[in-house]
Structure formats: C-alpha cells, structure tokens
Design a protein around this motif. Structure first.
Motif, PDB file in Angstrom:
ATOM      1  N   ALA A   1      68.568  70.796  52.407  1.00 26.03           N
ATOM      2  CA  ALA A   1      70.013  70.716  52.195  1.00 26.03           C
ATOM      3  C   ALA A   1      70.435  69.291  51.881  1.00 26.03           C
ATOM      4  O   ALA A   1      71.332  69.061  51.053  1.00 26.03           O
ATOM      5  CB  ALA A   1      70.752  71.241  53.417  1.00 26.03           C
ATOM      6  N   ALA A   2      69.823  68.316  52.535  1.00 22.12           N
ATOM      7  CA  ALA A   2      70.157  66.915  52.259  1.00 22.12           C
ATOM      8  C   ALA A   2      69.798  66.547  50.827  1.00 22.12           C
ATOM      9  O   ALA A   2      70.572  65.900  50.115  1.00 22.12           O
ATOM     10  CB  ALA A   2      69.434  66.009  53.256  1.00 22.12           C
ATOM     11  N   ARG A   3      68.608  66.972  50.381  1.00 24.63           N
ATOM     12  CA  ARG A   3      68.199  66.704  48.992  1.00 24.63           C
ATOM     13  C   ARG A   3      69.137  67.385  48.010  1.00 24.63           C
ATOM     14  O   ARG A   3      69.501  66.816  46.978  1.00 24.63           O
ATOM     15  CB  ARG A   3      66.771  67.193  48.763  1.00 24.63           C
TER      16      ARG A   3
ATOM     17  N   VAL B   1      72.206  58.863  53.152  1.00 34.73           N
ATOM     18  CA  VAL B   1      71.463  60.122  53.043  1.00 34.73           C
ATOM     19  C   VAL B   1      70.137  59.905  52.333  1.00 34.73           C
ATOM     20  O   VAL B   1      69.099  60.468  52.719  1.00 34.73           O
ATOM     21  CB  VAL B   1      72.315  61.176  52.293  1.00 34.73           C
ATOM     22  N   GLY B   2      70.145  59.066  51.282  1.00 36.98           N
ATOM     23  CA  GLY B   2      68.912  58.815  50.542  1.00 36.98           C
ATOM     24  C   GLY B   2      67.839  58.156  51.380  1.00 36.98           C
ATOM     25  O   GLY B   2      66.670  58.544  51.338  1.00 36.98           O
ATOM     26  N   VAL B   3      68.241  57.149  52.167  1.00 40.09           N
ATOM     27  CA  VAL B   3      67.270  56.465  53.025  1.00 40.09           C
ATOM     28  C   VAL B   3      66.762  57.424  54.099  1.00 40.09           C
ATOM     29  O   VAL B   3      65.544  57.502  54.361  1.00 40.09           O
ATOM     30  CB  VAL B   3      67.908  55.213  53.674  1.00 40.09           C
TER      31      VAL B   3
ATOM     32  N   PHE C   1      58.473  55.972  51.941  1.00 38.19           N
ATOM     33  CA  PHE C   1      59.050  54.754  52.490  1.00 38.19           C
ATOM     34  C   PHE C   1      59.460  53.773  51.395  1.00 38.19           C
ATOM     35  O   PHE C   1      60.464  53.077  51.526  1.00 38.19           O
ATOM     36  CB  PHE C   1      58.049  54.099  53.454  1.00 38.19           C
ATOM     37  N   GLU C   2      58.707  53.710  50.332  1.00 34.83           N
ATOM     38  CA  GLU C   2      59.089  52.807  49.237  1.00 34.83           C
ATOM     39  C   GLU C   2      60.387  53.269  48.591  1.00 34.83           C
ATOM     40  O   GLU C   2      61.232  52.453  48.219  1.00 34.83           O
ATOM     41  CB  GLU C   2      57.960  52.727  48.205  1.00 34.83           C
ATOM     42  N   ASP C   3      60.554  54.581  48.466  1.00 35.71           N
ATOM     43  CA  ASP C   3      61.812  55.097  47.916  1.00 35.71           C
ATOM     44  C   ASP C   3      62.980  54.734  48.829  1.00 35.71           C
ATOM     45  O   ASP C   3      64.061  54.360  48.361  1.00 35.71           O
ATOM     46  CB  ASP C   3      61.743  56.616  47.752  1.00 35.71           C
ATOM     47  N   ALA C   4      62.746  54.829  50.145  1.00 37.65           N
ATOM     48  CA  ALA C   4      63.815  54.481  51.087  1.00 37.65           C
ATOM     49  C   ALA C   4      64.194  53.007  50.935  1.00 37.65           C
ATOM     50  O   ALA C   4      65.383  52.645  50.948  1.00 37.65           O
ATOM     51  CB  ALA C   4      63.368  54.770  52.519  1.00 37.65           C
ATOM     52  N   ARG C   5      63.196  52.153  50.776  1.00 38.25           N
ATOM     53  CA  ARG C   5      63.480  50.720  50.595  1.00 38.25           C
ATOM     54  C   ARG C   5      64.209  50.451  49.287  1.00 38.25           C
ATOM     55  O   ARG C   5      65.104  49.604  49.223  1.00 38.25           O
ATOM     56  CB  ARG C   5      62.174  49.935  50.655  1.00 38.25           C
ATOM     57  N   ASP C   6      63.823  51.180  48.233  1.00 39.16           N
ATOM     58  CA  ASP C   6      64.506  51.005  46.948  1.00 39.16           C
ATOM     59  C   ASP C   6      65.976  51.392  47.043  1.00 39.16           C
ATOM     60  O   ASP C   6      66.843  50.715  46.476  1.00 39.16           O
ATOM     61  CB  ASP C   6      63.825  51.859  45.880  1.00 39.16           C
ATOM     62  N   VAL C   7      66.256  52.488  47.739  1.00 32.35           N
ATOM     63  CA  VAL C   7      67.648  52.931  47.891  1.00 32.35           C
ATOM     64  C   VAL C   7      68.451  51.878  48.648  1.00 32.35           C
ATOM     65  O   VAL C   7      69.576  51.519  48.258  1.00 32.35           O
ATOM     66  CB  VAL C   7      67.712  54.289  48.618  1.00 32.35           C
ATOM     67  N   PHE C   8      67.878  51.348  49.729  1.00 33.75           N
ATOM     68  CA  PHE C   8      68.578  50.335  50.514  1.00 33.75           C
ATOM     69  C   PHE C   8      68.783  49.066  49.693  1.00 33.75           C
ATOM     70  O   PHE C   8      69.868  48.448  49.727  1.00 33.75           O
ATOM     71  CB  PHE C   8      67.797  50.026  51.788  1.00 33.75           C
ATOM     72  N   ARG C   9      67.772  48.690  48.931  1.00 35.16           N
ATOM     73  CA  ARG C   9      67.857  47.469  48.124  1.00 35.16           C
ATOM     74  C   ARG C   9      68.974  47.596  47.088  1.00 35.16           C
ATOM     75  O   ARG C   9      69.780  46.669  46.910  1.00 35.16           O
ATOM     76  CB  ARG C   9      66.525  47.226  47.429  1.00 35.16           C
ATOM     77  N   ALA C  10      69.075  48.762  46.435  1.00 30.93           N
ATOM     78  CA  ALA C  10      70.112  48.958  45.414  1.00 30.93           C
ATOM     79  C   ALA C  10      71.503  48.969  46.035  1.00 30.93           C
ATOM     80  O   ALA C  10      72.455  48.420  45.467  1.00 30.93           O
ATOM     81  CB  ALA C  10      69.857  50.266  44.668  1.00 30.93           C
TER      82      ALA C  10
ATOM     83  N   LEU D   1      80.491  52.161  57.511  1.00 33.60           N
ATOM     84  CA  LEU D   1      79.498  52.843  56.682  1.00 33.60           C
ATOM     85  C   LEU D   1      78.258  51.970  56.492  1.00 33.60           C
ATOM     86  O   LEU D   1      77.126  52.458  56.512  1.00 33.60           O
ATOM     87  CB  LEU D   1      80.100  53.194  55.316  1.00 33.60           C
ATOM     88  N   VAL D   2      78.473  50.666  56.300  1.00 24.92           N
ATOM     89  CA  VAL D   2      77.334  49.761  56.131  1.00 24.92           C
ATOM     90  C   VAL D   2      76.526  49.699  57.425  1.00 24.92           C
ATOM     91  O   VAL D   2      75.280  49.624  57.393  1.00 24.92           O
ATOM     92  CB  VAL D   2      77.820  48.366  55.706  1.00 24.92           C
ATOM     93  N   TRP D   3      77.208  49.746  58.571  1.00 27.75           N
ATOM     94  CA  TRP D   3      76.468  49.788  59.832  1.00 27.75           C
ATOM     95  C   TRP D   3      75.568  51.020  59.885  1.00 27.75           C
ATOM     96  O   TRP D   3      74.417  50.945  60.323  1.00 27.75           O
ATOM     97  CB  TRP D   3      77.439  49.791  61.019  1.00 27.75           C
ATOM     98  N   ASN D   4      76.083  52.172  59.451  1.00 26.16           N
ATOM     99  CA  ASN D   4      75.241  53.382  59.431  1.00 26.16           C
ATOM    100  C   ASN D   4      74.044  53.195  58.505  1.00 26.16           C
ATOM    101  O   ASN D   4      72.928  53.654  58.799  1.00 26.16           O
ATOM    102  CB  ASN D   4      76.067  54.589  58.995  1.00 26.16           C
ATOM    103  N   LEU D   5      74.284  52.541  57.366  1.00 24.69           N
ATOM    104  CA  LEU D   5      73.182  52.287  56.432  1.00 24.69           C
ATOM    105  C   LEU D   5      72.138  51.374  57.073  1.00 24.69           C
ATOM    106  O   LEU D   5      70.923  51.604  56.941  1.00 24.69           O
ATOM    107  CB  LEU D   5      73.736  51.671  55.145  1.00 24.69           C
ATOM    108  N   LEU D   6      72.585  50.344  57.766  1.00 26.52           N
ATOM    109  CA  LEU D   6      71.648  49.451  58.451  1.00 26.52           C
ATOM    110  C   LEU D   6      70.858  50.200  59.524  1.00 26.52           C
ATOM    111  O   LEU D   6      69.652  49.973  59.695  1.00 26.52           O
ATOM    112  CB  LEU D   6      72.412  48.281  59.082  1.00 26.52           C
ATOM    113  N   ILE D   7      71.536  51.088  60.255  1.00 23.75           N
ATOM    114  CA  ILE D   7      70.860  51.839  61.322  1.00 23.75           C
ATOM    115  C   ILE D   7      69.732  52.679  60.747  1.00 23.75           C
ATOM    116  O   ILE D   7      68.605  52.673  61.264  1.00 23.75           O
ATOM    117  CB  ILE D   7      71.875  52.713  62.086  1.00 23.75           C
TER     118      ILE D   7
END
Length: 1003
Positions: free
Chosen positions: A720-722, A748-750, A759-768, A781-787
């Motif tokens: 469902a997330a995808r 959601v992507g991370v 894991f590389e995809d998760a890092r790419d999403v965070f980097r972008a 929202l950024v705090w949630n992204l950092l978490i």
C-alpha cells in the motif's frame, strides 16, 4: 410493476461485488447458525422495488450452500388479485425433490397421495380436495416433511415476492411460521413494500407475523452515499468522480437497481427508455384525472404544497382530493413530512413523469406555478419563494421574468452560505442575459458585496452588468470549492473587460486567477499575481492593491524562505488597515501569525491565530474561515500541541459542514489525520483520510494519499505504501507539489525502501529531499524525515552492503539535524530520538542516550515514537550486558509489544519480539500477575473489548463503526471474532456473558 418487466431489463452494469447489507446478511447468517443447533428460524425481508432483496437473498443462499446447507427457492406469480395457488410452495418442493431424490420420497412415505397435491411427482392425489380439516392435514404433512428433511443438515426455504402470493400460500406460510419445531430449518420470505397498499391482502398477514416472536422482520433501507460510491466503483472498476457520484446518488436516492441503470448509462446520461417505461407503467394504469394531477405535482418540484397545487391544478377540491388519494394509495405520492403537501415516493418516478411531458405542457405548468406564487402570498415558505419563482419562470421560458428572479434567488443563497447553489443560479443568470430586453437589464440592482471587488456591486445605484455577475460567480466558485468553474468565470470576465479602462477590476480578476491557479497542472499562480501587481502599480491605495499584497505574502510564505517574508506580510496588514479592508487585513494577519509561529514566536503566533478566528466568526467572514482553520490546525500540530489541534480540527469540520466549505473539509480531514497518526489513534486517522480522499480539491486528495502511504508503512503494509508513492508520482510532477508534500513523500520513500532492504535508494531519497533549504511550516515534517532516515541507518549497522556509504549518509543527517529548531517540547524530544539513532548507526549509543529520548517522549503522548525509543533503550541495555537490567529490558519490551499491538505497528512489534527471542526473554506477564482479567481469559484484544462493550450496550455494527471511527466491515469482523472467542452463537448471548462475567464496565 410486473416482475416480468423488471426481470426483462437487461442489466447493463450489475455490481460484481456485494455492497452494503452487512448487518442484514449478518442477521441471516446468525439465524443459520442458530438453526444448525436445531432452533428453526423465520425471516421476512421487505423493501421497495430494486432495493436489493433478491441480491441479499442470493448472497445469503450462496454462502449457506458453501457451508453445507441445502437451499430451495420459490417465487410467487402475479396472476390477478389472488395469484396462482401454492405456486411458490410447489416450486420449493420440486427443487427439494431434485436435490434429495429418494430421501424425500422416503420422508413422504404414507402421505404421498396427500402431498401430491403440492408435488405431483409423488403420485396422484387420492381424493378430491375436502374441507378445512383436509387442508389443515395437508399443511401439517408439509410441515413434518420439511422437518424430516432438515433433521440432519440445515435446510433453507425461501419464498420470493410474497406481495403476489395467493391466499393458500399465505395460510401455509402462516402455518409453517407457527408450527415448525425442532429442526435445522430457516424460512425466508421477501415482499415488495411499495406494492402493499392499505387494502392489500398481505397487510394483515404481515401484522400477524409481527406478533410472532419467532419471526424477525428485516426492512432494507436505501444505500447511503458511500455505499452508492462502492457500488459504482464495483460496476465501473474505478472510484466515481464526485460530480457523477453526486448526480447518481441524488437521482437514484440510493436505490441499488436505479444506481446500476444510471451508472451503466455513463456520465450525465439521461434515463434509459427501458427504465422510463418500467416506471411509467404504474402511472399509466391510473385514471386520466389522477395522471393529470401527477404531472402537475411532478413539474412543481421535489414537493408541492397543497395550497399551491390547488391554485395550479384548477380542479374542484373534492375532485383534487380523490385524485391525490388514488395517487397516494398507489404508492406514487406521499404526504410531505410537514403534512402540508405531497412528494413523489421516488425521485426517478418524478423524473420519468417530467420526461414524458411535452415541452409546451412543461412551459404552461411552470407559468401557472409562477403566476400563482406572484398572485397569492403564503403559498410556500418565505425562504423558498425566490428560488421557486426563479425556477418556474426559467422553465416557463420567460427570460424577462426569470433573470431578476434568478438574481434574487442567488442573493438569498449567498446570505445562507449556499455557495454551490449560488453559483448554479448565477450561471443560469448569465445564460439568460443575452435574451433579456435592455429596459429589464437597466433595472437590475446589486446582489451584494463581493470581497474586494471594486464596482457598482458594492451598493451603488448603477445597474449590474455581466462582469459584476461574473465577479459574484467567481467568488461563489471559490467558496464552494469548485476552482475550475471559478477560473472559467474569471477568464470570461477578463475577455469582456478593457484592462486599460478598468485596471482595478482587471487586477481583481487576475488576483482571483492567481488564487485559483495553484495546484498540479495549473502552475503556482505567480504569473497571474505578477500581472495583477503591474495593473495596480502607480494607482492610489485600494482594496485590490491590499489584496494583491496579501496574496503575495501568503504565496511567499509557502515557498522557499527569505528575509522579506515577514516584511511583506506586515506591509499587507498595514495597507489593508489604511484602506479599511478588514477582510483583507484578516487574511494577511493569518499569514503573519503563521510566520511568527514558524520563526519562533510560537505563543504569540498561536494567540494571534485564535484572535483572528474569533473575529472571522464574529464578522461572519465565511470566505476566510477555511484558511484560518486549516492553518490553525496545521500550526498547532507542527508545534506539538496535538490535543488542542485535535479539538480545533473536530470543531473546524463542524463549521465547514455548517457553511458548506467542501475544500476546507478535505484539508481539515487531511490535517486531522496527521494529528491522529501522531496521537496513535490510527483507526480514526483512517476514517479522516477516507474523508480527505473524497475532497473536491486535488491537493487535499494528494495529502490524504501521501499520509495513507505513511500510515501503511508504519503498519507494515509496504504494498500500500508503494502504491501511494506510485499514484502520487503518476498524477503529478514533484515540481507541482507543495513543499510539504515533497517532504512527506520522502518520509514514505525512505521508510519503504529501508523496510525492503533498498538502503541506497533510501539514502538517495533523503539526499534529494534535503538538497535545498526547507520552506516555512515544515519543521515537524523534516523531523519525521530525520527520524526515518536515522532509523534506517541504525538498522543497517553491521550489514556489509551498507557499511561503505554509511559515514556520508550519517554526516548528511547530522548536518540537517544541526539546522533544526528545538523550540518546542516535541521538537526537542525528536532531537533526542534522532541523536540516539545516529549514535546507534555509528555504534556509539548508550542506554543513557535512549533514556533521555524516552523521558522526553513520555510527556507528549506520541505512542509510536515512544515505543521506538523504549525499544532502542532495551537494545542498548542488552548490549551493555548487565544482568540486573534484564527485568527492566523485559518490562520495556512488554510495553513496546502492548503499544504496537494496540496501534497495529507490525514492523516495530516484530522487532521487539525478535529482540526478546534473541535475548531469551519471555514477554508473558510475571508469575505474580498471572491471574488474567476476565476479558483476557478469552484472548480479547483491547479493540475487541471496546467493540464488546458497544455490543453489550445494544449497538449495531454501523453504530459501532461510527463510535470507533472504523468501517462497518471492520466492525463486523471484530464482532465475529468476539463471538468465536466467547463461544456464543449470537450478539445477545455475548452481551449477557459480558455483563455476567464483568467483561465490560458496569452500568
């Protein structure tokens, strides 16, 4: 209506999914369960034609056959006043003979000749029909035959269309209902309620059944809007558009058969000839004078007052009353609830009658209605007169009379906050405009003030022009949540205006276009706003100038931050005060308050928002109410005042419903869902997301989808997330999305990539997502992204495939973390949680780091984040290896498991249980607490205990769903699980057991 006609209709769009009727199907299924225990059951199912009696029966019988029951169905046949004797009973016995074969013959041994009167296959009737004693014997033999056939396995006998039953069948059914004793037998009869007139022979039969405690009546109601939506989605394979859904729901009034017909016809389709003929056959069977009265009532509107009807029908009162009595007796008309008029029992019947009128007949009738209203006062309620008069003159084809009436009706709609209706009326006025004589146009006067519009419409004496009406229509479109129609009005006005001659008016319309342009596929409104600024440049201060500045401040605040934001908002407030435009001032003050809260002046910003809200309500500024409410809930949630945000969102939804602010309802529902997710009320969040997904605006629907993806990731539903990610990216480019959506998508992507080991995809999403500075109002929202990013790195520690790039990824997290504000308790707690995760990713975390995070989160009521911190602390304590910490670890893991089980946070629960398994820690309660509570003896979950309490209080599944903010289907599943765990056959026994054993609170 003859059944043959109904059956002959080609079903162009039958739903392949069984929609609605969950409680009714559950009641029948529960009856079958009782019958399996040897307790015979009897049901009578009623409802209007097309309501779904047969579909419900078919679904029940199919499930019963799948469970091993034998079923037989007989249908009554319409052959005059008393039908065909015993036709349905004979059909049932014939079906049983085919299914049982010799077993039925053996069961009838010794009574073959008597039973052959109903089933000739058994032999030849021995004697001619005798007296009542013989008849009673036949009934007794039939009853005993059915009991013998139902001795071992459940047997279901269904008789359809009891309204066409003959007297003999009714008497036999009455005998069966009264006389069947110990047998695994279920009797089900259906009838069409709208065919049961006052003297119908079935009426006393039903009244007698009502006195039998062994017979249960089930009345099928029409579908709700959500059920109609589900039926249409099942037919077409996709969710219906809100406009089409509204049209089908309004026209069908929830009748499933009519929903199928209208859905199959496609968007905006007229009624099919087959359906029209099917409906009109009942009208055409009546005398001509009754038909004439029906045509008059149909053209008069959804309901017609008796006094108005008497004026228009022009018949002597006794003759009119006789015709009305015949129409009511035929179940075509019904008295209105107020008792002063009449309405058609079904909207589609009225539509069919109207469609059958000739154009000249319609015009004549509407003129008579309009003339009657103008001639005689008090025929209709005062608040309806303008709208009714506008409709009658319009359909009479008299443009000169219709236009002033339509504009007056639009003014009344505006005063009642009925903006969607106001827009429709103004569109009608524009349609009429070109055919109205100049002297009539010269006499038109303003409708009312339009927010900031600089023209005669502010109350001056000059006549209203088309551009003025277009300004009204534009604002009505904005306020009713119909941006596309509002945009069309603004564009049309700009084509009529000369920008050089009327720059303020032109700037006003460009400002409305800028207001409306934001959204996927429509840009950001910057070009339109720039054009408005050019037009007002060099002009004296004005309301329009203040509006342009206020909107510019609002737009800049939603974009990338800059030092000029606060200055622009303050200038907008000052200019609005200078020109005494309080509406525009309040709009700019909302922007300024949000900026203050985001920049660190939290208490002042929130207090200002509440002050502005109070003033908006005091002034009745409905056009500003939605924005203020949405921003207030957003600010409260972002700074961590979640309980207050929950209260304001709930109150805001009530206000939005009251004033018809559809787009506001969508935004508030999405923001409310975000608050509920943080508070751990995930069932309620699902309900809020479902409401937001039905919003008219694209943006709140996107917000709902992204949040649903986040919630799905938290519960472990990665598919469902995808799907949420894919659907959002497919619908719009990331550049079209609000900055907050981009960050939420990254969350959601991370989460999803990390859970799937990418894991590389998760890092790419965070980097972008962190490549550019963050805009205002996104700190939480950024705090949630950092978490989620820090959690992903912590979970990959020790995995060779991810070790190489971890230092760089952690360094990026630390850079972002360093820039984050921690000015609220929630943000400070999030900071401790992220720091602990990052230290764990580096292999440097200690139990003390996690204890700091736990202590900060315990004060905030954030169950998922708290469970995550407690799990981290348990892992750190185990890593430190002190033996005396094991009991503390066990307690922490029990708390985590309990919280995640209640939430449905499957990934976190699994991590806790896996850690307990690795550490050989039993998560069962300690021995001294081993005596379980009564509810725990049966293995009831906390949610099941909540449902059981409502079952014990007599709530239906639908009521349970409403109280617990879950779907009726989910409520039904909970009830089924409870019955199984308590080992009771039905809700009554469950309620009794719950009270007896103290499973629910007393009283």
């Amino acid at each position: 209506m003859p059944r043959a006609m109904l059956d002959g209709v080609v079903a162009r769009g039958v739903s392949p999914v069984f929609v609605g009727r969950g409680p009714e199907l559950a009641e029948l299924t529960e009856g079958l369960a009782r019958a399996r225990e040897g307790e015979p059951q009897a049901f009578v199912v009623g409802g209007e034609a097309g309501i779904g009696k047969t579909r419900l029966l078919e679904e029940f019988l199919a499930r019963a056959r799948a469970s091993g029951a034998v079923t037989a169905v007989g249908a009554c046949v319409e052959l005059g006043a008393d039908g065909l004797p015993f036709a349905p009973v004979a059909a049932v016995l014939r079906s049983l003979h085919r299914q049982f074969g010799t077993a039925l013959t053996e069961a009838a041994t010794g009574q073959e000749d008597e039973l052959a009167r109903l089933l000739p296959e058994l032999g030849v009737p021995g004697q001619p029909a005798g007296d009542a004693t013989d008849r009673a014997r036949l009934f007794e033999l039939t009853t005993r035959l059915l009991e013998r056939l139902a001795a071992d396995d459940p047997l279901i006998i269904a008789i359809e269309d009891l309204h066409w039953s003959d007297r003999s069948t009714r008497e036999l059914m009455r005998y069966l209902f009264r006389s069947v004793q110990r047998a695994k037998l279920v009797l089900v009869a259906t009838y069409r309620a709208d065919d049961i007139h006052r003297r119908h022979p079935l009426r006393p039969f039903l009244a007698e059944l009502d006195r039998l405690r062994s017979v249960r009546r089930i009345e099928l109601a029409r579908f709700t809007r959500s059920e109609v939506s589900a039926q249409m989605a099942a037919i077409t394979g996709s969710r219906p558009r809100p406009g089409l859904l509204g049209s089908v729901f309004e026209r069908s009034e929830g009748n499933p058969f009519f929903v199928e017909e209208l859905t199959a016809g496609g968007p905006g389709s007229a009624m099919s000839e087959t359906l029209r003929d099917l409906l009109l056959v009942r009208v055409e069977a009546l005398p001509e004078d009754v038909q004439d009265v029906l045509r008059t009532v149909a053209e008069g509107g959804s309901s017609v007052e008796h006094g108005l009807l008497a004026e228009v029908a022009r018949r002597p009162e006794p003759e009119l009353l006789d015709a009305l009595r015949a129409a009511v007796g035929a179940h075509l008309l019904a008295p209105t609830e107020e008792g002063d008029g009449y309405r058609f029992r079904h909207a589609l019947m009225r539509e069919a009658v109207v469609d059958d009128l000739l154009p000249g007949e319609r015009a004549r009738l509407n003129r008579r209605f309009a003339e009657a209203l103008e001639r005689t006062a008090g025929l209709v309620p005062g608040d309806q007169r303008a709208a009714r008069l506008a409709s009658y003159w319009y359909h009479a084809g008299d443009r000169a009379k219709a236009l002033p009436a339509v504009l007056e009706a639009a003014a009344q709609a505006h005063r009642r906050y009925a903006y969607a209706e106001q827009l429709r009326l103004l569109e009608r006025a524009l349609e009429l405009w070109d055919g109205v004589p100049p002297e009539v146009l010269a006499g038109l006067r303003p409708i009312g003030p339009v927010w900031g519009y600089p023209a005669a419409i502010d109350g001056a004496a000059e006549p209203v022009g088309q551009v003025d009406v277009l300004a009204e229509a534009t604002r009505a479109g904005v306020l009713s949540g119909q941006p596309e129609r509002a945009l069309a009005m603004a564009k049309r006005a700009l084509r009529l205006l000369g920008e050089r001659d009327e720059p303020l008016r032109a700037a006003w319309f460009w400002t409305q276009r800028a207001w409306l342009a934001e959204g996927p596929g429509r840009g950001d409104g910057r070009r339109e706003l720039d054009r408005a600024r050019e037009l007002v440049r060099g002009l004296p201060p004005s309301v329009v100038h203040a509006q342009v500045l206020a909107l510019d401040a609002a737009r800049r605040s939603a974009e990338r931050p800059g030092p000029e934001m606060l200055e622009t908002a303050e200038r907008a407030v000052q200019l609005a005060r200078l020109v005494e435009a309080e509406s525009t001032e309040l709009y700019a003050r909302v922007t300024l308050a949000c900026l203050r809260a985001d920049s660190g002046e939290i208490a002042g910003g929130v207090a200002e928002l509440f002050t502005v809200l109070d003033r908006i309500l005091e002034r009745g500024e409905v056009s500003l109410l939605g924005r203020c409410l949405v921003n207030l809930v957003s600010v409260l949630s972002f700074i961590g005042h979640l309980a207050r945000a929950d209260q304001v969102a709930a109150e805001g939804l009530r206000l939005a419903e009251r004033y018809g602010l559809e787009n506001t309802k969508g935004w508030l529902s999405a923001n409310h869902a975000q608050v509920l997710i943080e508070l751990g009320r995930w069932d309620a969040a699902e309900a809020a997301l479902a409401a937001a997904a039905r919003a008219r605006g694209v943006q709140p629907r996107i917000a709902a989808r992204v949040l649903a993806g986040h919630l799905a990731a938290l519960t472990g539903d990665l598919a469902a997330a995808r799907a949420a990610l894919a659907a959002t990216h497919a619908e719009t480019d990331t550049t079209d999305l609000r900055p907050s959506f981009v960050i939420e998508l990254a969350v959601v992507g991370v989460e999803t990539a990390a859970a799937e080991g990418r894991f590389e995809d998760a890092r790419d999403v965070f980097r972008a997502a962190t490549a550019e500075p963050f805009p205002s109002f996104t700190t939480a929202l950024v705090w949630n992204l950092l978490i989620v990013a820090a959690r992903a790195e912590a979970l990959t520690r020790g995995l060779p495939a991810s070790d190489r790039d971890r230092p760089a990824a952690v360094a990026r997290i630390r850079r972002v973390l360093k820039s984050m504000a921690r000015t609220t308790p929630m943000w400070a707690a999030f900071g401790h949680l992220v720091e602990a995760q990052v230290l764990r990713a580096e292999g440097r975390d200690t139990a003390a780091h996690w204890e700091t995070a736990v202590a900060a989160l315990e004060e905030l009521g954030l169950p998922h984040h708290l469970a995550e911190a407690r799990l981290g602390r348990a892992e750190a304590l185990l890593a430190e290896g002190r033996a005396d910490d094991r009991e503390r670890v066990a307690e922490l893991l029990r708390l985590v498991r309990a919280a995640t089980a209640e939430l449905g946070a499957e990934p976190l629960r699994q991590r806790a249980e896996q850690l307990a398994t690795r550490a050989r820690i039993a998560l069962s309660a300690p021995a001294r607490a081993a005596v379980p509570a009564p509810a725990d003896q049966f293995g009831l979950t906390p949610r099941e205990r909540d449902v059981l309490a409502l079952v014990a209080a007599g709530r239906s599944n639908r009521q349970i769903a409403e109280e617990l903010f879950i779907s009726p289907k989910t409520a039904s599943v909970h009830v089924s699980n409870i019955l199984a765990k308590l080992e009771v056959p039905g809700r009554g026994e469950a309620a009794a057991l719950a009270h007896r054993l103290g499973l629910v609170p007393a009283g």
